[in-house]
Design an enzyme around this catalytic site. Structure first.
Site, PDB file in Angstrom:
ATOM      1  N   GLY A   8      60.269  37.533 -53.084  1.00 33.21           N
ATOM      2  CA  GLY A   8      61.656  37.774 -53.322  1.00 33.21           C
ATOM      3  C   GLY A   8      62.138  37.685 -54.820  1.00 33.21           C
ATOM      4  O   GLY A   8      61.167  37.459 -55.619  1.00 33.21           O
ATOM      5  N   ASN A   9      63.407  37.934 -55.158  1.00 39.64           N
ATOM      6  CA  ASN A   9      63.649  37.797 -56.467  1.00 39.64           C
ATOM      7  C   ASN A   9      63.486  36.334 -57.240  1.00 39.64           C
ATOM      8  O   ASN A   9      63.298  36.379 -58.335  1.00 39.64           O
ATOM      9  CB  ASN A   9      65.108  38.208 -56.524  1.00 39.64           C
ATOM     10  CG  ASN A   9      65.208  39.680 -56.560  1.00 39.64           C
ATOM     11  OD1 ASN A   9      64.483  40.562 -57.053  1.00 39.64           O
ATOM     12  ND2 ASN A   9      65.864  40.234 -55.451  1.00 39.64           N
ATOM     13  N   ASN A  11      61.794  33.330 -55.328  1.00 36.66           N
ATOM     14  CA  ASN A  11      60.615  32.812 -54.908  1.00 36.66           C
ATOM     15  C   ASN A  11      59.839  33.919 -54.155  1.00 36.66           C
ATOM     16  O   ASN A  11      60.043  34.594 -53.691  1.00 36.66           O
ATOM     17  CB  ASN A  11      60.847  31.707 -53.885  1.00 36.66           C
ATOM     18  CG  ASN A  11      61.545  30.575 -54.664  1.00 36.66           C
ATOM     19  OD1 ASN A  11      61.220  29.892 -55.771  1.00 36.66           O
ATOM     20  ND2 ASN A  11      62.722  29.954 -54.219  1.00 36.66           N
ATOM     21  N   VAL A  13      56.488  33.876 -51.476  1.00 33.96           N
ATOM     22  CA  VAL A  13      55.590  32.970 -50.101  1.00 33.96           C
ATOM     23  C   VAL A  13      54.374  33.462 -49.828  1.00 33.96           C
ATOM     24  O   VAL A  13      54.539  34.994 -49.727  1.00 33.96           O
ATOM     25  CB  VAL A  13      56.604  32.907 -48.832  1.00 33.96           C
ATOM     26  CG1 VAL A  13      55.911  32.180 -47.764  1.00 33.96           C
ATOM     27  CG2 VAL A  13      57.725  31.936 -49.197  1.00 33.96           C
ATOM     28  N   ASP A 110      62.233  43.718 -47.571  1.00 32.82           N
ATOM     29  CA  ASP A 110      62.364  42.501 -46.830  1.00 32.82           C
ATOM     30  C   ASP A 110      63.604  42.820 -45.605  1.00 32.82           C
ATOM     31  O   ASP A 110      63.238  42.124 -44.598  1.00 32.82           O
ATOM     32  CB  ASP A 110      63.118  41.470 -47.799  1.00 32.82           C
ATOM     33  CG  ASP A 110      64.306  41.785 -48.359  1.00 32.82           C
ATOM     34  OD1 ASP A 110      64.508  43.068 -48.673  1.00 32.82           O
ATOM     35  OD2 ASP A 110      65.220  40.893 -48.790  1.00 32.82           O
ATOM     36  N   ARG A 111      64.420  43.559 -45.863  1.00 40.08           N
ATOM     37  CA  ARG A 111      65.225  44.007 -44.709  1.00 40.08           C
ATOM     38  C   ARG A 111      64.695  44.663 -43.711  1.00 40.08           C
ATOM     39  O   ARG A 111      65.070  44.480 -42.429  1.00 40.08           O
ATOM     40  CB  ARG A 111      66.589  44.719 -45.431  1.00 40.08           C
ATOM     41  CG  ARG A 111      67.154  43.942 -46.495  1.00 40.08           C
ATOM     42  CD  ARG A 111      68.168  44.898 -47.223  1.00 40.08           C
ATOM     43  NE  ARG A 111      69.622  44.609 -46.467  1.00 40.08           N
ATOM     44  CZ  ARG A 111      70.524  45.310 -47.132  1.00 40.08           C
ATOM     45  NH1 ARG A 111      70.550  46.109 -48.041  1.00 40.08           N
ATOM     46  NH2 ARG A 111      71.858  45.243 -46.291  1.00 40.08           N
ATOM     47  N   THR A 133      68.190  35.231 -52.916  1.00 39.23           N
ATOM     48  CA  THR A 133      68.995  35.457 -54.096  1.00 39.23           C
ATOM     49  C   THR A 133      70.172  36.452 -54.111  1.00 39.23           C
ATOM     50  O   THR A 133      71.439  35.997 -54.380  1.00 39.23           O
ATOM     51  CB  THR A 133      68.101  36.188 -55.061  1.00 39.23           C
ATOM     52  OG1 THR A 133      66.843  35.745 -55.179  1.00 39.23           O
ATOM     53  CG2 THR A 133      68.688  36.433 -56.551  1.00 39.23           C
ATOM     54  N   THR A 185      86.521  17.169 -58.843  1.00 44.00           N
ATOM     55  CA  THR A 185      85.979  18.300 -59.377  1.00 44.00           C
ATOM     56  C   THR A 185      84.556  18.756 -58.589  1.00 44.00           C
ATOM     57  O   THR A 185      84.398  19.969 -58.104  1.00 44.00           O
ATOM     58  CB  THR A 185      85.685  18.265 -60.994  1.00 44.00           C
ATOM     59  OG1 THR A 185      86.956  18.021 -61.550  1.00 44.00           O
ATOM     60  CG2 THR A 185      85.037  19.626 -61.366  1.00 44.00           C
TER      61      THR A 185
END
Length: 257
Positions: A8-9, A11, A13, A110-111, A133, A185
């Site tokens: 991934g952008n 992480n 695996v 990934d999709r 991400t 806050t």
């Protein structure tokens, strides 16, 4: 054994599959500068800890959304495991589903992996939410086809943008606040991020179902999916192994060449 790599952008695996199930999986930060040798030194120690040797790896499948990582991953597969990897997204790699998008549109690997996995696990007419991400919401057709979706800024990306642009605001963790209305806050920021994304998910899923004219099952995956599933009943199931199962399925589709 199969080495499945999901990049991934943020992480990456790495997971070992023995033909029946995944034995172990490990996560590292995605870094385009990491060499094949560095990958192997890191990976070998983890494999040794689980009693798996490099000689047992006879196949590699890779899905990557991070530009610049593929060269060193290919070298890793060739130099240390002696195999040519199956790469999701390459023309020669079968994904087992139709992709119904505008001509010339490239759908992230990934999709596609998630779509195949969702269809095999849950059947058709599914919405897949991936908290990465970017937060992606994808539609799986009745026959398993990828039928489009939505891309929104990821939760941590939105939080980082808020902290960077509004320098007076503190850094916070993503958590489910006790109330919607914050009294300080930090509580205000946590509510905006958490309940804001819950509302985004609920609203977009409802609009997808309205557009298609039917109820659909909603599956969530990605690191933050359990947290956000606790705040809404629109998510029917959390599936942290969705992508890894999809990679194993794509390997099976392509193992005969």
């Amino acid at each position: 054994m199969l080495l499945a790599i999901d990049v991934g952008n943020t992480n990456s695996v790495f997971a070992i599959h023995d033909g029946t199930a995944y034995l172990a999986d490990w996560r590292c930060a995605t870094d385009v500068k990491r060499t094949a040798d560095e990958y192997f030194v890191w990976l070998r120690q983890l494999m040794d800890h689980h009693g798996v040797s490099a000689k047992q790896i006879d196949a590699v499948v890779i899905s990557s959304t991070a530009a610049g990582t593929m060269f060193n991953l290919r070298v890793l597969a060739d130099r240390y495991f002696g195999v040519r990897p199956i790469v999701v997204g390459k023309p020669e790699t079968r994904v087992g589903i139709d992709v119904r998008v505008d001509p010339g549109t490239r759908v992230g690997a990934d999709r596609l992996v998630n779509t195949l996995s969702a269809w095999r696990t849950y059947g058709g007419e599914v919405i897949v939410i991936d908290f990465g991400t970017a937060t992606t919401i994808d539609v799986v057709g009745v026959d398993g086809a990828y039928e489009g979706g939505i891309i929104a800024p990821g939760v941590n990306l939105a939080l980082k943008a808020l902290e960077t642009a509004a320098t007076a605001l503190p850094e916070i963790d993503v958590t489910k606040p006790a109330t919607v209305i914050g009294l300080n806050t930090v509580a205000c920021m946590q509510s905006g991020i958490y309940w804001g994304y819950v509302s985004l998910i609920e609203g977009l899923c409802r609009r997808i179902m309205d557009e298609r004219g039917r109820k659909m099952k909603v599956i969530a995956t990605g690191g933050l999916s359990p947290l956000f599933a606790r705040g809404t009943d629109v998510i029917d199931a959390v599936d942290g192994d969705l992508t890894l199962r999809g990679l194993a399925a794509i390997y099976e589709l392509n193992r005969q060449g």
